[in-house]
Design a protein around this motif. Structure first.
Motif, short mmCIF file in Angstrom:
data_model
loop_
_atom_site.label_atom_id
_atom_site.label_comp_id
_atom_site.label_asym_id
_atom_site.label_seq_id
_atom_site.Cartn_x
_atom_site.Cartn_y
_atom_site.Cartn_z
N LEU A 1 0.81 -1.22 0.00
CA LEU A 1 0.00 0.00 0.00
C LEU A 1 0.85 1.27 0.00
CD1 LEU A 1 -2.74 -1.03 2.60
CD2 LEU A 1 -2.99 -0.88 0.12
N HIS B 1 -4.24 7.15 1.51
CA HIS B 1 -5.13 6.00 1.67
C HIS B 1 -6.44 6.21 0.93
CE1 HIS B 1 -6.57 8.78 4.80
NE2 HIS B 1 -7.73 8.17 4.68
N TRP C 1 -6.71 4.21 -2.24
CA TRP C 1 -6.74 2.76 -2.21
C TRP C 1 -8.04 2.26 -2.82
CZ3 TRP C 1 -5.03 1.68 3.55
CH2 TRP C 1 -3.72 2.14 3.71
#
Length: 345
Positions: free
Chosen positions: A44, A50, A53
């Motif tokens: 990641l 984030h 993602w």
């Protein structure tokens, strides 16, 4: 959130780390013949945020939606999910996620939309789900969950109507009679081990009684109707006799006898010749006894069918056909039955 991803993905999805070229270290090398430096990064780390993602939706940098349905997840649901305090939607349906549902899910007080259906969750649902007071959709069917599912009091089905709160509270259960189907008093739809479903809403007419009691009430109504018809018939017969007495001078005895016989034949023809019900037209006590005994026997034979029709989704003995389907794609369950109000009409 990274913990959630890494634990949910399982071994089949992707490796947790990989090697990439370390550009900064390469620039510091003295000789071009030196070995090319690599560094290990988590899978990641290549994203700047984030919010980029897969399956993640953010608002002001906070995660508000996780949508990872049908992604081949085969791990477990991490307890770290409880730290996503702004999460409103969670959809990990149609995967192979195992183990239990963490109690930390009850910390997500902003949750409105939860789909955990068609996974391999097992054991009991954490009682902390009762803390989710904003739920508009909660679907956890197609799992191996047992015990009791208690949702927050006061939850009202919204746009999802009968598809709002769905669990495996139907029968037959994947576990048989022990421990049996999930107990969910707040659910709007119950599904069984064959992925067949049925709404939990009862017939408004029977909200205050069960089918067996209603059967006895129906018998009482039939008997009361019979007495009422008999009373009206007696009054009508008495009136006819009064008229007959006043006009006896013009009516012969033979005419009256023929008229009485014609009425009796018409009544027998209406009931059916050879029918035991025709005994009610006689003055014989034994004939009345046989007729009443036949009626009582018919109601006794009807009782098992009345009891089998009782609305109890957790009892496999009940004669209830599950006509609904809550599939893996849609949020809304669909009634596949072909019974309509036009058909009743």
């Amino acid at each position: 959130l990274a913990d959630f991803y890494n634990e949910a993905k399982g071994l089949e999805w992707t490796e947790s780390t990989r090697k990439v070229l370390d550009i900064a270290a390469k620039q510091l090398l003295d000789s071009p013949e030196s070995p090319t430096p690599y560094r290990t990064i988590a899978w990641l780390d290549e994203y700047e945020s984030h919010c980029l993602w897969k399956g993640i939706t953010c608002e002001d940098g906070y995660t508000v939606k996780i949508e990872l349905n049908a992604n081949g997840l085969s791990g477990r649901l991490s307890s770290s999910i409880g730290k996503l305090q702004n999460l409103r939607e969670l959809d990990v349906s149609d995967n192979e996620i195992k183990d239990t549902i963490p109690s930390e899910i009850g910390l997500l007080e902003q949750l409105e939309y939860v789909k955990l259906s068609f996974n391999r969750f097992q054991r009991e649902m954490p009682p902390e789900v009762e803390n989710l007071k904003k739920l508009k959709l909660f679907q956890a069917h197609g799992n191996k969950i047992t015990g009791t599912v208690t949702l927050s009091e006061g939850l009202v089905p919204d746009k999802f109507s009968e598809s709002s709160f769905v669990t495996d509270c139907g029968s037959p259960s994947l576990f048989g009679d022990d421990p049996g189907p999930v107990d969910c008093a707040s659910c709007t739809m119950c599904c069984n081990e064959f992925e067949e479903c049925f709404p939990t809403e009862k017939n408004a007419l029977l909200e205050w009684k069960d089918y067996e009691d209603f059967g006895f009430i129906l018998l009482g109504i039939v008997l009361a109707s019979m007495f009422a018809v008999n009373g009206v018939s007696s009054l009508w017969d008495h009136r006819k006799k009064s008229v007959r007495d006043r006009s006896a001078r013009t009516l012969t005895t033979e005419y009256i006898r023929q008229k009485s016989q014609a009425d009796a034949k018409y009544a027998i023809k209406s009931m059916g010749e050879g029918s035991v019900y025709s005994f009610f037209l006689t003055n014989n006590i034994l004939a009345w006894f046989f007729a009443l005994a036949t009626v009582a026997l018919q109601f006794w034979l009807l009782q098992p069918f009345i009891i089998a029709a009782e609305f109890d989704l957790s009892d496999d003995v009940k004669d209830l056909v599950y006509t609904w389907k809550c599939d893996r794609v849609s949020d809304k369950c669909e009634d596949l039955g072909d019974l309509t109000w036009q058909g009743w009409f």
